[in-house]
Design a protein around this motif. Sequence first.
Motif, PDB file in Angstrom:
ATOM      1  N   UNK A  41      60.057  60.123 -96.198  1.00 32.56           N
ATOM      2  CA  UNK A  41      59.824  61.497 -96.660  1.00 32.56           C
ATOM      3  C   UNK A  41      58.540  62.042 -95.992  1.00 32.56           C
ATOM      4  N   UNK A 194      64.448  66.577-107.663  1.00 31.66           N
ATOM      5  CA  UNK A 194      65.736  66.522-108.381  1.00 31.66           C
ATOM      6  C   UNK A 194      66.011  65.063-108.718  1.00 31.66           C
ATOM      7  N   UNK A 218      60.052  77.429-100.562  1.00 33.13           N
ATOM      8  CA  UNK A 218      60.575  76.102-100.916  1.00 33.13           C
ATOM      9  C   UNK A 218      60.857  75.359 -99.637  1.00 33.13           C
ATOM     10  N   UNK A 219      60.116  74.306 -99.401  1.00 27.93           N
ATOM     11  CA  UNK A 219      60.306  73.615 -98.113  1.00 27.93           C
ATOM     12  C   UNK A 219      61.406  72.562 -98.191  1.00 27.93           C
ATOM     13  N   UNK A 220      61.794  72.215 -99.410  1.00 31.96           N
ATOM     14  CA  UNK A 220      62.899  71.262 -99.508  1.00 31.96           C
ATOM     15  C   UNK A 220      62.911  70.565-100.855  1.00 31.96           C
ATOM     16  N   UNK A 221      63.825  69.629-100.965  1.00 32.87           N
ATOM     17  CA  UNK A 221      63.950  68.903-102.222  1.00 32.87           C
ATOM     18  C   UNK A 221      63.812  67.402-101.951  1.00 32.87           C
ATOM     19  N   UNK A 222      63.434  66.680-102.989  1.00 38.45           N
ATOM     20  CA  UNK A 222      63.446  65.215-102.905  1.00 38.45           C
ATOM     21  C   UNK A 222      64.290  64.703-104.067  1.00 38.45           C
ATOM     22  N   UNK A 223      65.261  63.878-103.749  1.00 32.39           N
ATOM     23  CA  UNK A 223      66.118  63.324-104.801  1.00 32.39           C
ATOM     24  C   UNK A 223      65.502  62.007-105.271  1.00 32.39           C
ATOM     25  N   UNK A 224      65.223  61.903-106.557  1.00 30.86           N
ATOM     26  CA  UNK A 224      64.619  60.678-107.095  1.00 30.86           C
ATOM     27  C   UNK A 224      65.631  59.938-107.956  1.00 30.86           C
ATOM     28  N   UNK A 245      66.433  63.281 -93.616  1.00 26.94           N
ATOM     29  CA  UNK A 245      66.334  64.734 -93.419  1.00 26.94           C
ATOM     30  C   UNK A 245      67.421  65.371 -92.550  1.00 26.94           C
TER      31      UNK A 245
END
Lengths: 247, 482
Positions: A41, A194, A218-224, A245
């Motif tokens: 990431x 998310x 919003x530069x993006x999302x990270x799925x956790x 990515x």
Amino acid sequence: MFNIFKKNNKKDSRSLLKTRNNELIVKHNPKSPASEAYRSIRTNISFLSPDNPLTKIAVTSSGPSEGKSLTIANLAVSMAQNGKKVVIIDADMRKPMQHKFYDLPNFEGLSNILTSEIEFEDGLRETGIDGLKVVTTGTVPPNPAELLNSKRMEEVIKKAEKEADMVFIDTPPVIAVTDAAVLSNKVDGIILIVASHQTEEQMMVRAKENLDKANANIIGTIITKYPVSTKGGYYNYYYYYGNSFKG
Amino acid sequence: MEQFEQDMIEIDLREYFSIIWHRKWFVIGAMVIALLASYFISINITKIYQSSTLVMVKEDNGMENLFSEQLSFGMGKNDKVGTYTEILQSRRILTKVIEKLDLRDLETGELISIKELREMISISGGENNLITITVNYSDAEMARNIANTIVEEFMEENREMNSVELKGADKFITEQLAKTESKLIELEDRLLNYKEEHGVILPSEQGKVTLEKLTEVETAKAKAEVELKQSEVSLAEVSKKLAEEDKEITSTKVITDNPIVKNHQQQLANLEVELAGLKESYTDKHPKILELEKKREEIKNRLEEAVTEIVSSKTKTINPLYSSLKSNVISLQTNIIATASQLKTYQAQINQIKEELSALPEKELALARLQRESKVTESIYTMLRQKKEETQIQEAMKTSDIIVVDPAIASELPIKPNVKLNMVVAMMLAIFVAVGVIFLIEYLDTTIKDESDVERLTGLPVLGMTPHLDMIDHSQGYGRGE
């Protein structure tokens, strides 16, 4: 809500603990696949805009307990390990968290700086990790949103920027309170966390709408919390290497 | 493009598998519960035992059968098995079975209904004239008894129906025998008294001959009369039985009025007269007499054919159960007609001889009459004795036309419940339901799963994915890092 076989309550009981130092995977288990995921990431963020690097990033989510603080902490450790100077500002005055990762007291912090009780430099604390400093929330005030929307906050961010190559700001959930939306204008970009199998689809859509209304970048999302087999091996890597990515 | 689609399918299948795999304990749990539940339910429900018996229907090869086969285009045989199959589960038979075995409902203690019994049994008649009677009952011994009793009751019924005409005849003969016996005794007494009163009188030679002839004819007449009467009684009995079963039969009058039958009857009468005339001059073994007797037989056969045709065309249904009754009707009718014409001939002869006799002296005549009567009665008595014997033999010989091939035996193992089968079915069902529930949960679960959901809903790029920390083995490394 139908996760019959998952031990959800474990999470809550853990948040009551004083220390969450052991969750800094990148620090304690640098070879873990999870650490590799954070490094991935980190790389993706640095490649987002190579010419004009993002230096001030806020992190939020649609609901509580989706892993914002943990992601920030691990990302920050990962960047610090890479030789960068990183400052974390814990702006989640609803549920302060960052101090627990570094076993720090939370008597004085951001709220005290914003009310001019202490200076910024006094609030900036060492974490025991080279290159990583943190500003804890401090005394929880009755009106966090107003404090965060103040001119003082902009100054705090500027001061932090001078101290470091990268500033992360931990914020409360965007749907519950306006804090994150307010802060989104004061940073270069915002990342939406998310949690897999936890975040409802509609909540995520509303979170994005709220941020869009505030003209956030919003530069993006990270799925956790992505479920993986405990056995490791191919299947593991398939998920969080193969799908890196795509922006 | 094709390659891409194939990848999609592969990922889809893998996803489905992983969805189920994640909830494998749910599936296994459902299986275990289903297995245990089906096992305990299966061993606790009422056990059903099965017993079956195999019977064979005998083919009768009388003339009647030939006719029915002709008329029904060869369907006669199967029809018989079919009818027996129906009759085996008729109210008539089953009521007897329930009463005989005292079949009671376990809860109410009352006799079970015919409907209930009928549900327990299944009777299948196939080709080859075989009928299988299968009984399912909660008691193995009773299941066997029910199967065997059904067959016994049916055989009883069948036998009774087959020997119905003998019953009537037997009764009639017994009555006649008693009457004739007393009459004979009385006549002998009278003859003795007469001889004592009038001394010994020797009849003249001519009178003696005439008397002998008269005796002979009267004996023949009396025999014919008995035959006729017996046939009529039997016919009445058979008709009664048929009427009980709602079957119409052709009346004697209709048959006698038929022109063909009338013609045969006339011929038969003529022959009898001729035969009587010839017998005066020749012995019984004379070729002429033998020829005439042969001719008489022939006409009798033709008469029977004619009667058969009438009866067959008039009787509405060709029910195999009544085929023997029907053949009885035919032979009895033929007999009645033939004997009636015989009787006429004898009567004419008697009248003639009596005229001749009237020329004899008074005393001689009276004695002759007594002697004659006593002789006639004696020979009738002998004939009746013989007939009775015959009837008894016939009755003993009459049996049911079904044979038990395999009698039912009590089975040790119940056929229901099949514990293994139930468990397998329950397990399969549990797996289906569990998988269904899993997919339903998955379908109703509107949480975000992976990047495809994020991109679909918001169009935002995914910077990365971090694993659920509880689910990962941190000691397993890729070999990088510090």
